[in-house]
Design a protein around this motif. Structure first.
Motif, PDB file in Angstrom:
ATOM      1  N   ALA A 152      44.044  47.242  37.987  1.00  0.00           N
ATOM      2  CA  ALA A 152      42.709  47.798  38.213  1.00  0.00           C
ATOM      3  C   ALA A 152      42.806  49.155  38.904  1.00  0.00           C
ATOM      4  CB  ALA A 152      41.871  46.839  39.041  1.00  0.00           C
TER       5      ALA A 152
ATOM      6  N   ASN B  23      43.953  51.772  36.401  1.00  0.00           N
ATOM      7  CA  ASN B  23      42.875  52.159  35.492  1.00  0.00           C
ATOM      8  C   ASN B  23      41.830  53.008  36.187  1.00  0.00           C
ATOM      9  OD1 ASN B  23      43.063  51.118  32.672  1.00  0.00           O
ATOM     10  ND2 ASN B  23      43.573  49.254  33.764  1.00  0.00           N
TER      11      ASN B  23
ATOM     12  N   LYS C 161      40.827  56.774  35.164  1.00  0.00           N
ATOM     13  CA  LYS C 161      39.441  57.142  34.859  1.00  0.00           C
ATOM     14  C   LYS C 161      39.038  58.386  35.633  1.00  0.00           C
ATOM     15  CE  LYS C 161      35.670  56.422  36.855  1.00  0.00           C
ATOM     16  NZ  LYS C 161      34.428  56.024  37.486  1.00  0.00           N
TER      17      LYS C 161
ATOM     18  N   TYR D 118      31.541  48.964  35.943  1.00  0.00           N
ATOM     19  CA  TYR D 118      32.706  48.500  36.696  1.00  0.00           C
ATOM     20  C   TYR D 118      33.896  48.304  35.770  1.00  0.00           C
ATOM     21  CZ  TYR D 118      35.529  45.754  39.911  1.00  0.00           C
ATOM     22  OH  TYR D 118      36.534  45.305  40.712  1.00  0.00           O
TER      23      TYR D 118
ATOM     24  N   PHE E  92      34.430  49.688  32.976  1.00  0.00           N
ATOM     25  CA  PHE E  92      34.876  50.998  32.494  1.00  0.00           C
ATOM     26  C   PHE E  92      35.861  51.614  33.478  1.00  0.00           C
ATOM     27  CE2 PHE E  92      34.811  54.765  30.140  1.00  0.00           C
ATOM     28  CZ  PHE E  92      34.497  55.853  30.931  1.00  0.00           C
ATOM     29  N   SER E  93      35.599  51.419  34.757  1.00  0.00           N
ATOM     30  CA  SER E  93      36.456  52.005  35.778  1.00  0.00           C
ATOM     31  C   SER E  93      37.738  51.224  35.979  1.00  0.00           C
ATOM     32  CB  SER E  93      35.704  51.991  37.106  1.00  0.00           C
ATOM     33  OG  SER E  93      35.665  53.234  37.676  1.00  0.00           O
ATOM     34  N   TYR E  94      37.605  49.908  36.100  1.00  0.00           N
ATOM     35  CA  TYR E  94      38.736  49.106  36.547  1.00  0.00           C
ATOM     36  C   TYR E  94      39.368  48.267  35.447  1.00  0.00           C
ATOM     37  CZ  TYR E  94      36.877  50.351  41.101  1.00  0.00           C
ATOM     38  OH  TYR E  94      36.428  51.046  42.186  1.00  0.00           O
ATOM     39  N   GLN E  95      38.765  48.271  34.258  1.00  0.00           N
ATOM     40  CA  GLN E  95      39.319  47.521  33.123  1.00  0.00           C
ATOM     41  C   GLN E  95      39.502  46.050  33.456  1.00  0.00           C
ATOM     42  OE1 GLN E  95      39.625  48.794  30.060  1.00  0.00           O
ATOM     43  NE2 GLN E  95      38.793  50.675  30.906  1.00  0.00           N
ATOM     44  N   GLU E  96      38.613  45.509  34.279  1.00  0.00           N
ATOM     45  CA  GLU E  96      38.616  44.069  34.476  1.00  0.00           C
ATOM     46  C   GLU E  96      37.187  43.652  34.836  1.00  0.00           C
ATOM     47  OE1 GLU E  96      41.599  43.558  37.525  1.00  0.00           O
ATOM     48  OE2 GLU E  96      40.083  43.825  39.082  1.00  0.00           O
TER      49      GLU E  96
ATOM     50  N   PRO F 289      33.768  41.289  40.029  1.00  0.00           N
ATOM     51  CA  PRO F 289      33.554  40.086  40.832  1.00  0.00           C
ATOM     52  C   PRO F 289      32.057  39.824  40.994  1.00  0.00           C
ATOM     53  CG  PRO F 289      35.195  41.465  41.859  1.00  0.00           C
ATOM     54  CD  PRO F 289      34.620  42.258  40.735  1.00  0.00           C
TER      55      PRO F 289
ATOM     56  N   LYS G 255      38.113  35.718  39.175  1.00  0.00           N
ATOM     57  CA  LYS G 255      39.441  35.204  39.511  1.00  0.00           C
ATOM     58  C   LYS G 255      39.608  35.007  41.015  1.00  0.00           C
ATOM     59  CE  LYS G 255      41.502  39.785  39.742  1.00  0.00           C
ATOM     60  NZ  LYS G 255      42.258  40.803  39.042  1.00  0.00           N
TER      61      LYS G 255
END
Lengths: 195, 305
Positions: free
Chosen positions: A79, A82, A86, B152, B154-158, B161, B196
């Motif tokens: 994360a 990424n 970005k 979110y 888009f930024s963190y690729q997950e 939460p 998670k």
């Protein structure tokens, strides 16, 4: 020109960076630490123009800290990588950062991972990597000698090999290198910038 | 004499008309005054205010962003009052998933059912919600939630939460209680999600922008009776299937049994498949009817009589 490289072993990643800071033909300092601690289990090796390098990496570091304080959660290495990518991508078409990065981290779910991020914001998860001129010399060397799941001594020996190669053959290589390792216990400084 | 008589007559007629007019006017005013007094009193009682200050309430409730002397935000409370007329929603955190159930306040036989649900919405692959309150307000909030979740990712690729998403929406709601002069959103929401870090979670938010994490909760018209049932009978070990039946029992209390069918009720579950994939499943009409049939319901007292 900064030389940085990273090698992953079994459950840990090693990052190394040269410690010289130069402008044109003048060496400004020889103990510059180019490996920044992002948090307890993440390291950033940075290469590029000095102002951009420190400004961008501190920006990422502070934003990761803000995330941590806001949400009481650590971001995974993936994360964080990424997110970094970005930020680079958004600045690319207006005000680009001239920084090349290697992000090494350890988390519970993925284990140890190494991400290669370049100044055009392309990103890859890699077992080993090098930026700048170092890449020309070390890519072949690492291809030849890297194996999956090497232990600490093997990786340190390989890193020494790489450093010697750069000292011998790279004209603008610094003499001194800093080496840091990240694993499940956190960050260890094998060789500090000032030594 | 005849002329004088005629004059007196017209004058009397005029007087009658005038008196009638004035009396109507006065009664009108009085009526309105009384009406006001009665509604003010009722409102004061409903909000548990001392009736003395009910007059003061009038002065502090028109603008959304002013406190009352007792330290309350009336517009926010009025928004919650609006929600208490909306269809009940119940949320239950099971051992292996989350269950959301809702009662649709169908207003007319002539209404054509919408293609999309009016009570349950999917926000992301791992989060869904049920809403109670003004549906048009809810649409705005759900859209904002969807954008937040994608921003979110888009930024963190997950996936984001769950609590962070809830907090972001609540920060938006809070803004409408503090600045801008616009009324708050008349929507309470129940969020069901998985991440998670904390596994399956259930959250509730209201127009004030406060939120809480719950094992079981309810919003809307029947939420008082639902809350008492949940308090006495909810157990954390209940599976999703058991939670669904429990939800039917709870909703059965607030609707009469003739209306207990797939037209009035909606159910959704968030569970994990064997391969680890998350599934948001809105029960089909057939599944809802089957579920109701399977659930042992106590006959209502007045039906027996």
């Amino acid at each position: 020109m900064d030389s940085i490289f990273g090698i992953s072993g079994r459950d840990f990643v090693l990052l190394a960076a040269d410690t010289s800071q130069a402008r044109s033909i003048v060496v400004l300092k020889t103990d510059e630490d180019k490996i920044m601690k992002l948090d307890d289990h993440k390291l950033f090796a940075m290469a590029g123009e000095n102002g951009d390098r420190t400004a961008f990496c501190e920006y990422i570091q502070k934003n990761l800290h803000l995330y941590y304080y806001r949400n009481d959660l650590k971001l995974s290495t993936r994360a964080a990588a990424n997110y970094t990518r970005k930020e680079l991508a958004e600045a690319l078409r207006s005000d680009p950062y001239n920084v090349n990065l290697l992000l090494a981290g350890y988390d519970e779910e993925e284990g140890a991972s190494l991400y290669f991020i370049d100044y055009l914001s392309s990103m890859s998860k890699v077992p080993f990597g090098a930026h700048g001129y170092a890449g020309f010399f070390l890519s072949g060397l690492l291809d030849r000698y890297w194996q999956k799941d090497m232990d600490r001594e093997q990786v340190l020996a390989l890193a020494d090999r790489c450093i010697n190669e750069l000292r011998t053959r790279l004209l603008v290589a610094g003499n001194n290198f800093t080496i840091k390792i990240v694993d499940k216990d956190g960050i260890q400084v094998v060789k500090a910038a000032s030594s | 004499r005849k002329m004088r008589k005629a004059k007196r007559k017209t004058r009397r007629n005029m007087m009658t008309i005038w008196i009638r007019m004035m009396s109507m006017l006065i009664l009108d005013l009085l009526d309105r005054r009384i009406e006001l007094k009665v509604s003010r009193y009722r409102l004061a009682r409903a909000l548990h205010l001392p009736s003395k200050s009910s007059k003061m309430a009038r002065r502090y409730d028109a603008r959304t962003t002013t406190f009352s002397p007792e330290g309350r935000l009336y517009q926010v409370e009025y928004a919650m009052e609006a929600i208490s007329h909306a269809g009940t929603c119940v949320g239950l955190l099971g051992a292996d998933g989350v269950v959301l159930a809702a009662e649709k306040k169908v207003t007319s036989k002539l209404l054509e059912p919408l293609a999309q649900s009016e009570k349950m919405y999917r926000i992301d692959d791992h989060i869904g919600c049920a809403v109670a309150g003004i549906t048009s307000d809810a649409n705005i909030l759900v859209n904002y939630a969807r954008e937040t979740a994608q921003r979110y990712t888009f930024s963190y690729q997950e996936p984001e939460p769950v609590e962070q998403l809830v907090r972001t929406i609540c920060d938006l709601k809070q803004g409408y209680t503090q600045f801008g002069g616009q009324r708050p959103f008349g929507v309470s929401m129940l969020y069901a999600g998985w991440d998670k870090h904390f596994g399956f979670q259930l959250y509730q938010s209201d127009p004030s922008g406060n939120y809480g994490g719950w094992k079981a909760t309810s919003i809307g018209a029947g939420n008082a009776s639902a809350a008492s049932m949940l308090k006495s009978d909810y157990k954390p070990e209940l599976t999703v299937a058991e939670c669904l039946q429990f939800a039917v029992k709870i909703l059965a209390k607030t609707i009469d049994s003739s209306a207990l069918n797939h037209e009035r009720l909606e159910f959704a579950t968030l569970t994990k498949k064997g391969d680890g994939r998350l599934v948001w499943h809105m029960l089909s009409p057939q599944e809802i009817d089957d579920l109701i049939k399977r659930t042992p319901l106590e006959p209502k007292e007045d039906e027996n009589k």
